[in-house]
Design an enzyme around this catalytic site. Structure first.
Site, PDB file in Angstrom:
ATOM      1  CG  ASP A 134      44.870  38.822  44.642  1.00  0.00           C
ATOM      2  OD1 ASP A 134      44.361  38.203  45.596  1.00  0.00           O
ATOM      3  OD2 ASP A 134      44.398  38.843  43.493  1.00  0.00           O
ATOM      4  CD  GLU A 172      49.682  40.897  53.868  1.00  0.00           C
ATOM      5  OE1 GLU A 172      50.273  41.962  53.754  1.00  0.00           O
ATOM      6  OE2 GLU A 172      49.595  40.290  54.927  1.00  0.00           O
ATOM      7  CG  ASP A 200      51.172  38.299  44.489  1.00  0.00           C
ATOM      8  OD1 ASP A 200      50.839  37.107  44.600  1.00  0.00           O
ATOM      9  OD2 ASP A 200      50.703  39.062  43.630  1.00  0.00           O
ATOM     10  CG  LEU A 247      50.808  33.423  35.171  1.00  0.00           C
ATOM     11  CD1 LEU A 247      49.866  34.484  34.645  1.00  0.00           C
ATOM     12  CD2 LEU A 247      51.725  32.928  34.055  1.00  0.00           C
ATOM     13  CD  GLU A 305      46.605  35.655  26.749  1.00  0.00           C
ATOM     14  OE1 GLU A 305      46.417  35.249  27.923  1.00  0.00           O
ATOM     15  OE2 GLU A 305      46.776  34.900  25.794  1.00  0.00           O
ATOM     16  CE  LYS A 324      47.596  37.234  36.944  1.00  0.00           C
ATOM     17  NZ  LYS A 324      46.628  37.255  38.041  1.00  0.00           N
ATOM     18  CG  ASP A 332      42.039  39.007  40.566  1.00  0.00           C
ATOM     19  OD1 ASP A 332      42.498  37.859  40.402  1.00  0.00           O
ATOM     20  OD2 ASP A 332      42.133  39.642  41.619  1.00  0.00           O
ATOM     21  NE  ARG A 334      45.258  27.966  40.697  1.00  0.00           N
ATOM     22  CZ  ARG A 334      45.979  29.072  40.705  1.00  0.00           C
ATOM     23  NH1 ARG A 334      46.766  29.350  39.684  1.00  0.00           N
ATOM     24  NH2 ARG A 334      45.922  29.899  41.714  1.00  0.00           N
ATOM     25  CD  GLU A 384      40.951  34.103  35.608  1.00  0.00           C
ATOM     26  OE1 GLU A 384      41.617  33.172  35.110  1.00  0.00           O
ATOM     27  OE2 GLU A 384      41.192  34.589  36.727  1.00  0.00           O
ATOM     28  CE1 TYR A 398      44.040  31.484  31.501  1.00  0.00           C
ATOM     29  CE2 TYR A 398      42.396  33.212  31.699  1.00  0.00           C
ATOM     30  CZ  TYR A 398      43.144  32.201  32.274  1.00  0.00           C
ATOM     31  OH  TYR A 398      43.004  31.905  33.590  1.00  0.00           O
ATOM     32  CE  LYS A 442      48.896  33.295  28.871  1.00  0.00           C
ATOM     33  NZ  LYS A 442      47.545  32.788  28.582  1.00  0.00           N
ATOM     34  CE  LYS A 456      49.453  39.995  39.709  1.00  0.00           C
ATOM     35  NZ  LYS A 456      49.386  39.821  41.141  1.00  0.00           N
ATOM     36  CB  CYS A 508      41.268  51.112  78.252  1.00  0.00           C
ATOM     37  SG  CYS A 508      40.468  49.732  77.428  1.00  0.00           S
ATOM     38  CB  CYS A 512      38.271  48.404  81.170  1.00  0.00           C
ATOM     39  SG  CYS A 512      40.029  48.759  81.072  1.00  0.00           S
ATOM     40  CB  CYS A 531      44.150  48.684  77.995  1.00  0.00           C
ATOM     41  SG  CYS A 531      43.185  48.238  79.432  1.00  0.00           S
ATOM     42  CB  CYS A 558      40.681  45.363  80.027  1.00  0.00           C
ATOM     43  SG  CYS A 558      40.174  46.052  78.443  1.00  0.00           S
TER      44      CYS A 558
HETATM   45  S1  IVH Z   1      47.790  31.800  31.973  1.00  0.00           S
HETATM   46  C1  IVH Z   1      50.657  28.637  33.014  1.00  0.00           C
HETATM   47  N1  IVH Z   1      46.494  33.916  31.132  1.00  0.00           N
HETATM   48  O1  IVH Z   1      46.178  34.415  36.613  1.00  0.00           O
HETATM   49  C2  IVH Z   1      49.876  29.850  32.818  1.00  0.00           C
HETATM   50  N2  IVH Z   1      46.296  33.333  33.421  1.00  0.00           N
HETATM   51  O2  IVH Z   1      48.563  33.900  38.261  1.00  0.00           O
HETATM   52  C3  IVH Z   1      48.707  29.928  33.709  1.00  0.00           C
HETATM   53  N3  IVH Z   1      44.829  34.821  34.707  1.00  0.00           N
HETATM   54  O3  IVH Z   1      45.405  31.174  37.677  1.00  0.00           O
HETATM   55  C4  IVH Z   1      47.730  30.961  33.497  1.00  0.00           C
HETATM   56  N4  IVH Z   1      44.292  36.131  33.062  1.00  0.00           N
HETATM   57  O4  IVH Z   1      43.484  32.750  37.117  1.00  0.00           O
HETATM   58  C5  IVH Z   1      46.777  33.134  32.190  1.00  0.00           C
HETATM   59  N5  IVH Z   1      45.396  35.737  30.252  1.00  0.00           N
HETATM   60  C6  IVH Z   1      45.670  34.969  31.288  1.00  0.00           C
HETATM   61  C7  IVH Z   1      45.138  35.205  32.569  1.00  0.00           C
HETATM   62  C8  IVH Z   1      45.487  34.372  33.622  1.00  0.00           C
HETATM   63  C9  IVH Z   1      44.116  35.876  34.331  1.00  0.00           C
HETATM   64  C10 IVH Z   1      44.894  34.294  36.082  1.00  0.00           C
HETATM   65  C11 IVH Z   1      44.533  32.839  36.199  1.00  0.00           C
HETATM   66  C12 IVH Z   1      45.736  32.167  36.761  1.00  0.00           C
HETATM   67  C13 IVH Z   1      46.445  33.307  37.407  1.00  0.00           C
HETATM   68  C14 IVH Z   1      47.926  33.034  37.432  1.00  0.00           C
END
Ligand code: IVH
Length: 719
Positions: free
Chosen positions: A46, A48, A50, A97, A130, A132, A134, A153, A189, A257, A321, A345, A439, A442, A457, A463
């Site tokens: 993720d 990479e 991003d 996000l 909240e 996050k 994965d 999604r 999630e 969420y 949020k 993050k 090498c 070869c 090489c 080769c």
């Molecule tokens: S809110 C418009 N809340 O993160 C807001 N997302 O990068 C959309 N995710 O696709 C998402 N925990 O898979 C929200 N507490 C949380 C989350 C969360 C994990 C994931 C989700 C989303 C991705 C967005």
């Protein structure tokens, strides 16, 4: 993408480099999206991913004119739904996000909210934080309080209908207690805990190994066993099973969420909304917390970072949020992400393990790359066994030795990195690693030209590693796409001496009898079927007329990925023309070289790469040999179109008033024009916008046909 380009700071990029890199980024991001969302087989971490998106945005910010029609910044990450599931159109889009990585980023986020809403400094911004997780985000639709449908999604607008699979989740409420809106979408999630993931990973590994053993014994084997790389991947694979009974056996959990479309409002604040979710029976993360103001975020972030390792599931950050929903509504979205939320993050994860071996791999271009093989270890939720060591200098600099305990990090790279050696744990008598000068494939000399970091090489076509890698690429799905010619078969054909070059593949028919004599290939093959050889030869025959762009891509020329191959095919139309022009382009400063470098999306750096390829006699020979066997079909001939721009060379210069220059160029290309950057006597039209400079002057000197923006629009049918 080529690493050297990406290592140039955005500020230092030339326009040509920027254009080239944007093309490469669009391609890389699309590939990653498909791998992740459609195939559940991520090709990068993720972080990479991003990083690629951030770089794309940064380059576009500096060169707005270079923004592509297919720019990844215009589309939310995701990929269109895969076959096998019905489509589900989300009531409101499921977006993504933006990320923060530091207190400064978070402060900037809060400031942008204040700026947008024009809030006075004394106004307090309350947030909900909240963890996050994965996993895989899902959309759950309830009508009259009953769960009716659920979806992934997908591309954010349309997902896959996975209702039957979601119904296997114990925690998912089937019915909501009153009161509830007539229709409401609830988002959350689906994920696996760390313990469940590790058990599942072990089981899949065992099944995979068992299958391999059976295969080696020549026994019949079923479908491939997927070993999940991380909990997210495991959850995604489990939810996207066509058979819900398989999903039911997987240990999946749910946390709700967010809200999507709702027929009537549910709450005034996000915290009240979460309470409502709890009252309806949804699992809501107990660690989620209402923060009275923005200054509380930093402490929460630190608290979660400290608790992270002890949590039952992996988190990669915290989502913040804005609590007030009326403000959320006013703020809305920009691109793919809301202005009212951010994912802060955590820094990269690290882990310790023992280095067992340093392998040297030989790539398609002969580069010797060291790869670390380690005791498998969990780094931030991903089982890792291999890491890149980059090159010999890197190994020497870090003094990495076999037997060492090393610190691994998963950050912005496809493959994890070794950060350092734990000196205290070095076993007695260990030796510095001696990088081979021959090498391993070869035995040819492996040389390292002055000033370069890569040792290569010198075996070239003799080769086997290089040849086999090239052949594998040549027949691969996006290249010549020869069915039934996978790695194993290529290896066999190569070993037997039947296939040494791509052209040899098309000369296999006379050897059919011999091939039938090989174990697993012939009439008596168990499971292999008696038609293996016939099928393979038929598949090969059917690929003698592939589209030119595939053919060009299949050649495996450095930096000529699918996107660039397409550009070349469209520009030169036929193999004969392309070959002739490439040969001419080997001369620096030639007209052909200029033309090549000015194709939009190609640029001078790639032009050099192509010229170098064609300057090599053995490459030309291999190409000509191949051209005797296959006749690629010409790229779409635009000159057949009846637009006045069909087959014409068009240059845009100056500022356009009504659309962006990018859009205008895209329109011209759709109408069959070749858009180039520089004006020459080959140019047919020069569209002159405001404040045009030297190009307009040159057009006048050469007596070329110039068009105003309005004239261009009229001729292009834009009204
Ligand atoms: S809110 C418009 N809340 O993160 C807001 N997302 O990068 C959309 N995710 O696709 C998402 N925990 O898979 C929200 N507490 C949380 C989350 C969360 C994990 C994931 C989700 C989303 C991705 C967005």
């Amino acid at each position: 993408m080529t690493a050297p380009l990406r290592s140039i700071p955005v500020d230092a990029l030339t326009e040509a480099q920027a254009a080239e890199e944007l093309a490469a980024l669009a391609e890389a991001i699309e590939t990653a999206d498909i791998a992740y969302h459609q195939n559940d087989a991520p090709v990068m971490t993720d972080a990479e991913y991003d990083a690629l998106r951030r770089r794309n945005t940064a380059i576009e910010a500096r060169f707005p004119a270079l923004k592509r029609a297919d720019s990844p910044s215009e589309a939310p990450p995701g990929a269109a739904p895969a076959a096998g599931f019905a489509k589900f159109r989300h009531g409101t889009p499921m977006l993504s996000l933006d990320n923060a990585f530091s207190p400064e980023d978070f402060a900037e986020f809060a400031k942008s909210i204040r700026r947008f809403l024009k809030l006075p400094p004394e106004e307090v911004l309350a947030f909900v934080a909240e963890p996050k997780i994965d996993g895989l985000s899902v959309n759950l639709l309830y009508e009259k309080g009953v769960f009716v449908r659920g979806a992934t999604r997908g591309d954010g607008t349309v997902g896959e209908d996975i209702t039957r699979n979601l119904e296997t989740l114990e925690e998912l409420p089937r019915r909501l207690p009153e009161p509830f809106p007539d229709a409401i979408e609830i988002r959350g999630e689906v994920f696996m805990t760390k313990a469940d993931f590790l058990a599942f990973h072990a089981e899949q590994t065992r099944l995979h190994e068992e299958r391999e053993r059976r295969r080696e014994r020549g026994e019949k084997v079923g479908e491939a066993v997927r070993i999940p790389v991380n909990p997210r991947n495991a959850a995604a694979g489990s939810l996207r099973q066509l058979n819900p009974e398989v999903t039911a056996r997987r240990p999946l959990k749910l946390l709700a969420y967010a809200q999507g479309e709702s027929s009537s409002p549910v709450a005034d604040t996000h915290s009240a909304y979460l309470d409502q979710l709890r009252a309806w029976g949804f699992p809501v993360n107990p660690l989620s917390r209402a923060l009275p103001d923005e200054t509380a975020a930093e402490a929460f972030q630190a608290e979660m970072a400290a608790r992270r390792a002890g949590l039952a599931y992996d988190i990669d950050g915290v989502v913040y949020k804005l609590d007030r929903l009326d403000w959320q509504a006013r703020l809305g979205f920009v691109g793919r992400a809301p202005r009212w939320a951010i994912a802060w993050k955590f820094p990269a994860e690290r882990a310790e393990t023992v280095l067992q071996e340093i392998q040297i791999q030989v790539g398609r271009t002969g580069a010797l790359t060291p790869r670390a093989v380690m005791q498998p270890v969990n780094v931030g939720g991903v089982m890792v066994q291999h890491a890149t060591l980059h090159n010999e200098d890197e190994i020497a600099r870090k003094d990495v030795r076999v037997g060492d305990t090393v610190i691994l990090q998963r950050a912005g790279d496809v493959i994890p990195q070794i950060v350092a050696v734990v000196a205290e744990k070095r076993p007695a008598g260990s030796q510095p690693f001696a990088f081979p000068t021959t090498c391993p494939a070869c035995g040819s000399h492996a040389v390292r030209p002055e000033g370069e970091v890569v040792r290569r090489c010198t075996g070239g076509l003799v080769c086997p590693a290089q040849t086999v890698e090239r052949l594998k690429h040549f027949v691969s799905r996006n290249a010549m796409d020869i069915e039934g010619l996978g790695e194993e078969n290529i290896l066999k054909l190569h070993e037997e001496g039947l296939v040494r070059s791509p052209a040899d593949i098309f000369r296999l028919a006379p050897h059919a009898e011999r091939m039938r004599g090989w174990e697993g290939w012939g009439k008596s093959a168990k499971g292999g079927g008696t038609r293996k050889v016939a099928n393979l030869l038929a598949a090969i025959e059917s690929r003698r007329n592939v589209p030119l762009e595939r053919f060009i891509f299949a050649l495996g020329i450095r930096r000529i990925g699918e996107q660039n191959a397409k550009l070349l095919a469209r520009h030169y139309h036929s193999l004969a023309t392309w070959r002739e022009k490439m040969l001419a382009a080997t001369t620096i400063g030639s007209e052909a070289r200029e033309e090549l470098g000015s194709i939009q999306g190609i640029g001078p750096a790639i032009a050099t790469e192509l010229a170098e390829f064609f300057a090599e006699r053995h490459n030309r020979d291999a190409l000509d040999d191949l051209a005797r066997e296959v006749s690629p079909t010409d790229a779409e001939d635009f000159s057949a179109s009846d637009s006045p721009f069909a087959g014409k060379v068009v240059v845009f210069t100056g500022t356009l008033e009504k659309t962006s220059r990018d859009e205008a160029e895209a329109v011209a290309e759709r109408l069959g024009a070749r858009v180039t950057k520089s004006v020459s006597k080959k140019t047919d039209f020069v569209v002159v916008g405001a404040d045009a400079g030297s190009k307009a002057k040159k057009a006048a000197e050469l007596n070329l046909r110039t068009l105003t923006e309005d004239e261009w629009r009229a001729m292009a049918g834009l009204g």
